[in-house]
Design a protein around this motif. Sequence first.
Motif: not given
Length: 317
Positions: A168-169, A171, A174, A177-178, A181, A192, A194, A197
């Motif tokens: 996953h690229y 955001s 992080e 998406i966490s 995920n 995923l 990730t 940040s």
Amino acid sequence: KHLRANTSKILAHLTSNFSSLPAADKQLLVKESMKKSGHLPFRELLSRIPESIQRIKPVMAMSPLAVSRLLPSKENMFDIVIFDEASQIKPEDAITSIYRGKQLVVAGDRFQLPPTNFGEKTLEEDVQDWSILSEDYIDPATTGMESILTTAIGVFSSDRNIKPLRLHYRSKDERLISWSNFNIYRKAGEELFTFPSLDVESKSSLRYTYLPNVKTQSMAVANEAEIRKAKEIVLEHVRNQPTLSLGIIAFGLRHSIRLQDEFNLLEKESDEFYSWKQSWADKREKFFIKNIEGVQGDERDAIIISPGYAPNLDGTV
């Protein structure tokens, strides 16, 4: 540097391809390129010199609808056909593109929203019957219509050619998406990878704005209350965070249309809002209003989510 070098190599290769085209084809292409208007339709141009067009433009990026409208119905026209965002494409829309390729790659995320019928209305400019947006209209739920992605997974379920997409690229932070995920991908056995940040001190925040006493038998009343509040929040954003981009996401087609209409009016009524929008004019869509189905990977500094629904008079939604 590597990307720039590759770009130069590709341009040089395509230029050399043009030099080797038949004289009549080159003459037609130069003639068309010099015109300011009245160009040959692309479909006709491609039908007249198909081999030459594909030599100088070997890669074409199109929607399935554009493929049907613009390209000749020719089997195995391309060496490979690739579907991106395949979770949003219905099988019946994909068939005409698949027919034109020798090989097929279907890429997408099965956990994204599936295609639905009502989302199509936002894509069809020639819709005449807007009665579906009457006061009694209730947006249908986003139930799982089949996509070309789910069809392909079913067809190739025992095939080794199925490859999981694990990175996953999108955001910048992080934390965006966490949650998904952990609660969606991991539980399905497809966690995923990730990336941490860079800005660990970012001041991300979530603010819940509750509108009391909005109970109604008409969704329009709920929409109006939310729209008024959304305008207040946007103007607050304009005053306090003018350098930050902003998006508004609605949960229904009718609500998103009403939001758009109201903010078009606000742009005429409020010099403050108009000036703010104009300050972004030279940048890429730093303010948007979209129905939730139209949001795929969009990322802004701030997002307002406006569902457009309210409890009935008895308190149920």
